[in-house]
Design a protein around this motif. Structure first.
Motif, PDB file in Angstrom:
ATOM      1  N   ILE A 181       0.825  -1.202   0.000  1.00  0.00           N
ATOM      2  CA  ILE A 181       0.000   0.000   0.000  1.00  0.00           C
ATOM      3  C   ILE A 181       0.866   1.262   0.000  1.00  0.00           C
ATOM      4  N   LEU A 182       2.031   1.210   0.643  1.00  0.00           N
ATOM      5  CA  LEU A 182       2.937   2.357   0.585  1.00  0.00           C
ATOM      6  C   LEU A 182       3.480   2.566  -0.827  1.00  0.00           C
ATOM      7  N   ALA A 183       3.622   1.472  -1.579  1.00  0.00           N
ATOM      8  CA  ALA A 183       4.129   1.579  -2.947  1.00  0.00           C
ATOM      9  C   ALA A 183       3.147   2.302  -3.863  1.00  0.00           C
ATOM     10  N   GLN A 184       1.885   2.418  -3.456  1.00  0.00           N
ATOM     11  CA  GLN A 184       0.900   3.107  -4.283  1.00  0.00           C
ATOM     12  C   GLN A 184       1.007   4.629  -4.183  1.00  0.00           C
ATOM     13  N   VAL A 185       1.727   5.124  -3.183  1.00  0.00           N
ATOM     14  CA  VAL A 185       1.833   6.573  -2.991  1.00  0.00           C
ATOM     15  C   VAL A 185       2.814   7.140  -4.008  1.00  0.00           C
ATOM     16  N   ARG A 186       2.293   7.872  -4.968  1.00  0.00           N
ATOM     17  CA  ARG A 186       3.110   8.534  -5.984  1.00  0.00           C
ATOM     18  C   ARG A 186       2.429   9.853  -6.345  1.00  0.00           C
ATOM     19  N   VAL A 187       2.808  10.893  -5.628  1.00  0.00           N
ATOM     20  CA  VAL A 187       2.227  12.218  -5.850  1.00  0.00           C
ATOM     21  C   VAL A 187       3.180  13.002  -6.743  1.00  0.00           C
ATOM     22  N   ALA A 188       2.764  13.223  -7.985  1.00  0.00           N
ATOM     23  CA  ALA A 188       3.610  13.892  -8.965  1.00  0.00           C
ATOM     24  C   ALA A 188       3.817  15.356  -8.596  1.00  0.00           C
ATOM     25  N   ARG A 189       4.919  15.899  -9.071  1.00  0.00           N
ATOM     26  CA  ARG A 189       5.236  17.317  -8.869  1.00  0.00           C
ATOM     27  C   ARG A 189       4.818  18.100 -10.110  1.00  0.00           C
ATOM     28  N   PRO A 190       4.110  19.215  -9.938  1.00  0.00           N
ATOM     29  CA  PRO A 190       3.654  19.985 -11.101  1.00  0.00           C
ATOM     30  C   PRO A 190       4.792  20.456 -12.000  1.00  0.00           C
ATOM     31  N   GLY A 191       5.945  20.752 -11.415  1.00  0.00           N
ATOM     32  CA  GLY A 191       7.067  21.231 -12.206  1.00  0.00           C
ATOM     33  C   GLY A 191       7.938  20.130 -12.771  1.00  0.00           C
ATOM     34  N   GLY A 192       7.544  18.898 -12.602  1.00  0.00           N
ATOM     35  CA  GLY A 192       8.348  17.778 -13.071  1.00  0.00           C
ATOM     36  C   GLY A 192       9.228  17.224 -11.964  1.00  0.00           C
ATOM     37  N   GLY A 193      10.049  16.256 -12.310  1.00  0.00           N
ATOM     38  CA  GLY A 193      10.909  15.621 -11.324  1.00  0.00           C
ATOM     39  C   GLY A 193      10.278  14.363 -10.763  1.00  0.00           C
ATOM     40  N   HIS A 194      10.962  13.780  -9.790  1.00  0.00           N
ATOM     41  CA  HIS A 194      10.488  12.533  -9.206  1.00  0.00           C
ATOM     42  C   HIS A 194       9.258  12.787  -8.334  1.00  0.00           C
ATOM     43  N   PRO A 195       8.240  11.953  -8.439  1.00  0.00           N
ATOM     44  CA  PRO A 195       7.076  12.101  -7.559  1.00  0.00           C
ATOM     45  C   PRO A 195       7.429  11.757  -6.129  1.00  0.00           C
ATOM     46  N   ARG A 196       6.687  12.317  -5.207  1.00  0.00           N
ATOM     47  CA  ARG A 196       6.926  12.007  -3.800  1.00  0.00           C
ATOM     48  C   ARG A 196       6.258  10.686  -3.465  1.00  0.00           C
ATOM     49  N   THR A 197       6.993   9.814  -2.796  1.00  0.00           N
ATOM     50  CA  THR A 197       6.495   8.467  -2.513  1.00  0.00           C
ATOM     51  C   THR A 197       6.540   8.092  -1.041  1.00  0.00           C
ATOM     52  N   THR A 198       7.094   8.940  -0.178  1.00  0.00           N
ATOM     53  CA  THR A 198       7.226   8.582   1.235  1.00  0.00           C
ATOM     54  C   THR A 198       6.657   9.682   2.117  1.00  0.00           C
ATOM     55  N   PRO A 199       5.909   9.319   3.144  1.00  0.00           N
ATOM     56  CA  PRO A 199       5.445  10.309   4.117  1.00  0.00           C
ATOM     57  C   PRO A 199       6.561  10.656   5.096  1.00  0.00           C
TER      58      PRO A 199
END
Length: 306
Positions: A181-199
């Motif tokens: 379930i943690l692997a599902q967290v992928r919040v993209a960045r509007p300006g590009g780059g790696h999405p955030r995946t960890t709280p």
């Protein structure tokens, strides 16, 4: 607008994200009308055939529901709101995790293995008991003394809004699926780059207190707020100095875990989530995603009020 239907403000947020154009043959029926029909069925838990005529033919509601489940429209809508809130710093990255059991209705059982139809009176139509159990496990159904159940695993942010959803059988332990379930967290960045995946912080109850989980979270630099059960405390004390130091535990921060319990209470106001009627796990998960989308839209409406 009737009770439970999308408001004008909510519709304005998701209308541009829905598939546009026309399908094969006739022109598509109005998205808002059909989506309100889908929400009516999700809220009441009624059979698809009982969807009121004001929402159009029930077959249209079901086919739109099925189409958007298969093409990933439902998770895409939720991801859009997550990215939008994170861009303005509104997502609280103190996450809480938990699970809840949903009783499976008798209509939820009986999905075909591999989608192949069963032929009566033929050798191909004979399904052995082992194959039947495999199919149930693949569709998120687990058998216990209470019958068939489904477990809904939920990850919410500090505001109690869903960030990730996972469906398993009711007999699956919570700690087994934490990494999934943690692997599902992928919040993209509007300006590009790696999405955030960890709280920044992960809050969980004693079910997630395992050495493997604590090591995994420590490697990902996630601060863990998980209490230790008494048997683990006694085992560590029995070993003396070899037992190591007890894990840190913030009692004040742990009080924030109630947000995930409140989220479950809101989601289960939709009767098709409190009781599972869908045969396929993907369909049931889409219902949870749509209900989660409604919670996000309601939160936006409340926060926008003067």
């Amino acid at each position: 607008m009737r009770r439970g239907e999308l408001t004008d403000a909510a519709w304005a947020q998701i209308e541009p994200l829905l598939p546009q154009g026309v399908g094969p043959g006739r022109r598509w029926r109005d998205h808002r009308q059909v989506l309100n029909g889908i929400l009516w069925r999700l809220r009441t838990g009624a059979p698809w055939r009982d969807v009121p005529e004001r929402y159009g033919p029930w077959q249209t509601c079901y086919e739109r529901w099925k189409r958007w489940d298969e093409d990933g429209t439902w998770p895409r809508l939720l991801e859009h709101l997550q990215v939008k809130d994170d861009a303005v710093g509104q997502v609280d990255w103190t996450f809480s995790i938990d699970s809840s059991i949903a009783r499976a209705h008798q209509h939820a059982a009986g999905a075909r293995k591999g989608g192949a139809p069963r032929k009566r009176g033929t050798l191909q139509g004979t399904i052995r008991q082992g194959d039947d159990q495999t199919t149930q496990a693949a569709q998120g159904l687990g058998r216990s003394r209470g019958g068939l159940t489904t477990k809904l695993h939920l990850l919410v942010d500090g505001r109690g809004l869903p960030m990730a959803v996972l469906i398993t059988g009711g007999n699956v332990h919570d700690s087994v699926v934490l990494e999934q379930i943690l692997a599902q967290v992928r919040v993209a960045r509007p300006g590009g780059g790696h999405p955030r995946t960890t709280p920044d912080v992960l809050i969980g109850d004693k079910a997630y207190s395992a050495r493997r989980i604590r090591v995994y979270l420590r490697r990902r630099r996630i601060h863990t707020v998980i209490p230790q059960p008494r048997d683990q405390q006694a085992n560590r004390a029995r070993k003396g100095s070899r037992g190591g130091r007890p894990p840190t535990f913030d009692t004040q921060l742990y009080k924030q875990r109630n947000v995930v319990e409140r989220c479950f209470a809101k989601l289960k106001q939709f009767r098709a989530i409190a009781t599972r009627f869908d045969k396929l796990a993907s369909r049931y998960r889409s219902g949870v995603l749509l209900a989660s989308l409604v919670l996000w839209l309601r939160h936006h409406e409340l926060s926008d009020r003067p």
